[in-house]
Scaffold this motif. Structure first.
Motif, short mmCIF file in Angstrom:
data_model
loop_
_atom_site.label_atom_id
_atom_site.label_comp_id
_atom_site.label_asym_id
_atom_site.label_seq_id
_atom_site.Cartn_x
_atom_site.Cartn_y
_atom_site.Cartn_z
N ALA A 27 58.12 39.43 28.35
CA ALA A 27 57.70 40.47 27.51
C ALA A 27 58.02 41.97 28.74
CB ALA A 27 56.44 40.02 26.58
N THR A 28 58.17 42.47 29.00
CA THR A 28 58.18 43.86 29.40
C THR A 28 57.09 45.28 28.31
OG1 THR A 28 60.52 44.05 29.90
CG2 THR A 28 59.33 46.06 30.06
N ILE A 29 55.78 44.83 28.87
CA ILE A 29 55.17 46.24 28.17
C ILE A 29 54.62 47.13 28.76
CG2 ILE A 29 52.97 46.30 28.20
CD1 ILE A 29 53.78 43.88 27.37
N SER A 30 55.51 48.14 27.80
CA SER A 30 55.70 49.80 28.19
C SER A 30 54.75 49.99 28.59
CB SER A 30 56.00 50.08 27.07
OG SER A 30 55.73 50.28 25.41
N ARG A 31 53.72 49.97 27.63
CA ARG A 31 52.00 50.58 27.73
C ARG A 31 51.03 49.66 27.12
NH1 ARG A 31 48.97 53.94 23.88
NH2 ARG A 31 50.38 53.22 22.25
N ILE A 32 50.54 49.53 28.67
CA ILE A 32 48.83 48.99 28.62
C ILE A 32 47.50 49.09 28.81
CG2 ILE A 32 49.30 47.13 30.37
CD1 ILE A 32 48.91 44.67 29.33
N THR A 33 46.99 48.25 28.78
CA THR A 33 45.45 49.68 29.34
C THR A 33 44.79 47.91 30.02
OG1 THR A 33 45.31 50.98 27.66
CG2 THR A 33 43.32 50.35 28.46
N ILE A 34 44.95 48.15 31.23
CA ILE A 34 43.71 46.69 32.03
C ILE A 34 42.59 47.50 32.32
CG2 ILE A 34 43.20 45.29 33.97
CD1 ILE A 34 46.14 46.37 35.15
N THR A 35 40.92 46.93 31.78
CA THR A 35 39.76 47.08 31.04
C THR A 35 39.03 46.25 32.36
OG1 THR A 35 39.50 44.92 29.94
CG2 THR A 35 40.07 46.91 27.98
N PRO A 36 37.93 47.80 31.99
CA PRO A 36 37.06 46.81 33.53
C PRO A 36 37.06 45.26 33.62
CG PRO A 36 36.34 48.74 32.68
CD PRO A 36 37.51 48.38 31.41
N SER A 37 36.99 44.44 32.57
CA SER A 37 37.13 43.63 32.59
C SER A 37 37.62 42.83 32.95
CB SER A 37 36.32 42.65 31.14
OG SER A 37 37.49 42.95 30.14
N ASP A 38 38.93 42.97 32.65
CA ASP A 38 40.08 42.43 33.32
C ASP A 38 40.10 42.70 34.96
OD1 ASP A 38 40.94 42.06 30.44
OD2 ASP A 38 41.58 44.02 30.86
N LEU A 39 38.75 43.58 35.50
CA LEU A 39 38.75 42.90 36.79
C LEU A 39 38.82 42.02 37.76
CD1 LEU A 39 38.30 47.15 37.58
CD2 LEU A 39 40.12 45.69 37.94
N LEU A 40 37.85 41.67 36.45
CA LEU A 40 37.30 40.13 37.27
C LEU A 40 39.08 39.45 36.97
CD1 LEU A 40 33.97 39.93 34.57
CD2 LEU A 40 34.18 39.80 37.31
N LEU A 41 39.52 39.41 36.31
CA LEU A 41 39.83 38.33 36.55
C LEU A 41 41.28 38.55 37.43
CD1 LEU A 41 42.46 35.81 34.45
CD2 LEU A 41 43.68 37.65 34.33
N PHE A 42 41.29 39.35 37.69
CA PHE A 42 41.89 39.87 38.98
C PHE A 42 41.63 39.69 40.49
CE2 PHE A 42 44.19 42.32 36.44
CZ PHE A 42 45.93 42.48 36.86
N MET A 43 40.05 39.43 40.62
CA MET A 43 39.62 39.29 41.54
C MET A 43 39.96 37.65 41.74
SD MET A 43 36.03 41.37 41.25
CE MET A 43 35.04 40.42 42.08
N ALA A 44 39.56 36.94 40.10
CA ALA A 44 39.47 35.39 40.50
C ALA A 44 41.03 35.21 40.95
CB ALA A 44 39.29 35.25 39.05
N ILE A 45 41.78 35.94 40.51
CA ILE A 45 42.78 35.61 41.26
C ILE A 45 43.31 35.46 42.68
CG2 ILE A 45 45.07 36.28 41.19
CD1 ILE A 45 45.41 36.50 38.16
N ILE A 49 35.38 30.36 45.27
CA ILE A 49 34.40 31.38 44.46
C ILE A 49 34.75 31.60 43.07
CG2 ILE A 49 34.64 33.71 44.35
CD1 ILE A 49 34.54 33.64 47.61
N SER A 50 36.28 31.66 43.02
CA SER A 50 37.22 32.45 41.72
C SER A 50 36.91 31.15 40.21
CB SER A 50 39.06 31.39 42.09
OG SER A 50 39.80 32.20 43.24
N PRO A 51 36.42 30.55 40.66
CA PRO A 51 36.02 29.47 38.93
C PRO A 51 34.65 29.88 38.72
CG PRO A 51 35.94 27.91 40.72
CD PRO A 51 36.32 28.85 41.79
N TRP A 52 33.90 30.90 39.19
CA TRP A 52 32.67 31.44 38.91
C TRP A 52 33.06 33.37 38.27
CZ3 TRP A 52 28.35 28.60 38.81
CH2 TRP A 52 29.00 27.16 39.13
N LEU A 53 33.86 33.65 39.01
CA LEU A 53 34.96 34.59 38.71
C LEU A 53 35.77 34.37 37.51
CD1 LEU A 53 36.29 36.06 41.84
CD2 LEU A 53 34.08 36.65 39.96
#
Length: 464
Positions: free
Chosen positions: A26-44, A64-68
């Motif tokens: 899907a192509t997302i035209s507008r999306i908000t990445i919340t502060p909690s989503d930064l945890l996922l990016f850190m895990a990756i 480290i990633s499993p804990w994130l």
């Protein structure tokens, strides 16, 4: 909790059949990445960094990633009901493991620290599954951005391995670099060969073919498609280990089987030609790679100290299986691998010595195996802890899961075979290869993003 809205347009680009769904294309035209989503990016971003002293020690690695991933799932706990409903049998499965462990705990021993590591690994694997589902299916985070983070993380890992290689004593002998990694890495191999940032060099294939290759199958992202062979070739060329050679051959064969249209004579001929080239490359590796040549000449038990130790780590508990049928069925209990190793040590050592096995202090130490003993094989560990019945239940659960979600295809079969192969010499239940295939096959039957998500906005919690 307020959520943002988004409009979703399905692109005309053909998806990867049959595992891709609209949330991946899907192509997302507008999306908000919340502060909690930064945890996922850190895990990756931390996925390749699983051998540092910064991580928390789990069986034979310090990730480290499993804990994130776990933190991300907990922070987004209001989505967990939806995820748990879709993957309910997997979320209930740890209960079965605990119940089955009571037999071993009553008849063998209770080791609280070892139990905690074992069961935590199971829960961390579920946290990875939950995080993927929450982020991609429910919150509809942009997959391309997630893949970009994944690509960047492994580019850094590849660059780290190259730096370790040029810093070797036999090359440029950069002492500051070698000292830096000595202080950073928990189990240090980089003084002899590049280990990148993995717990040990043999885990390269787990990451390349357990994580990156499936991500390429799911997204068709060309960056990942290029990175996988480049990383593998670089690791082999720098002499990182013998397993990456074997893993690369197995993965290449399975990839070709999944991709080649055998109705075409031309493509079939190309497949046969590629197999011939790989066979020639494998023979050349056996001839010119010292460790592979030693294994081919002297056998698996005496050709290489690391290989012989790995085999004995698996052999000792398996020998105990032969002489304790009730515990083979029901398990020695979570955390009690050490007891099976001690029970099977004498018989396994006699067989091992009779067949020319290489002696080592590591193998000698298993005679009085400590409570945190490992097997280096998910199969040996799982059956020892939880029993053959639980293992068969897990296999049936995965097969049923794929069937219920109509996800069977040639690619799915090849993917399952690849994952099954990778865990033969890797024992952590928290690694990402199994959660990834469970998630991908579990969302296969979604033909479009949930109506509640598109109508009420990404991440609307009233979907239940």
């Amino acid at each position: 909790m307020s959520t943002s809205t988004s409009s979703v347009n399905i692109t005309a680009e053909p998806p990867l059949p049959p595992l891709t769904n609209s949330s991946l294309t899907a192509t997302i035209s507008r999306i908000t990445i919340t502060p909690s989503d930064l945890l996922l990016f850190m895990a990756i971003a931390m996925l390749p960094f699983d051998g540092t002293k910064v991580g928390i020690t789990l069986p034979y690695w310090t990730p480290i990633s499993p804990w994130l991933f776990a933190a991300y799932a907990l922070v987004n706990w209001r989505y967990l009901r939806n995820t748990a409903r879709r993957f309910l049998p997997f979320f209930l499965f740890p209960i079965l493991l605990v119940v089955m462990s009571f037999y071993g705990w009553q008849t063998i021993d209770v080791q609280p620290a070892a139990i905690a590591k074992s069961l935590l690994s199971v829960l961390l694997g579920l946290a990875c599954l939950a995080s993927l589902d929450i982020a991609i299916r429910l919150k509809q985070l942009p997959v391309r951005t997630l893949v970009t983070a994944l690509f960047a993380a492994y580019i850094v890992a590849l660059g780290t391995g190259i730096l370790q290689y040029v810093a070797l004593e036999k090359n440029w002998n950069w002492q500051p670099v070698r000292v830096y990694f000595w202080q950073l890495i928990y189990r240090y191999y980089a003084s002899q060969r590049p280990q990148f940032m993995f717990a040990e060099p043999s885990y390269i294939g787990m990451h390349l073919f357990g994580v990156l290759l499936p991500v390429f199958w799911l997204t068709r992202d060309r960056r990942i498609g290029v990175l996988v062979p480049v990383f593998a070739i670089a690791a082999i060329a720098m002499g990182s280990g013998t397993r990456i050679v074997l893993d690369s051959i197995v993965a290449a064969i399975l990839w070709m089987i999944s991709a080649v249209n055998f109705r075409s004579r031309r493509l079939t001929a190309g497949f046969v030609g590629a197999l011939s080239l790989m066979t020639g490359g494998g023979v050349s590796a056996l001839l010119f790679n010292p460790r592979l040549n030693s294994l081919a000449t002297n056998g698996l038990l005496s050709g290489d100290g690391s290989m012989s130790a790995r085999i004995f780590h698996m052999l000792a508990p398996m020998w105990a299986w032969k002489h304790d049928f009730s515990h083979l069925l029901f398990g020695w209990g979570s955390g009690n691998i050490y007891a099976a190793v001690r029970n099977g040590y004498a018989g396994a050592r006699r067989w091992y010595n009779a067949h020319g096995g290489m002696a080592s202090t590591e193998i000698d130490g298993l005679a009085k195996a400590p409570a945190n003993t490992f097997t280096m094989s998910a199969y040996a560990s799982f059956i020892t802890e939880f029993g053959l019945l639980c293992f068969l239940a897990l296999v049936v659960l995965i097969m049923t899961h794929v069937t219920v979600h109509h996800a069977w295809s040639r690619q799915t079969v090849c993917w399952l075979v690849l994952v099954a192969y990778l865990y033969v010499q890797f024992e952590s239940y928290a690694f990402y290869a199994l959660p990834l295939i469970v998630w991908a096959t579990g969302v296969h039957d979604i033909r479009k993003i949930d109506e509640s998500s598109t109508d009420r906005g990404v991440g609307d919690l009233s979907t239940d």
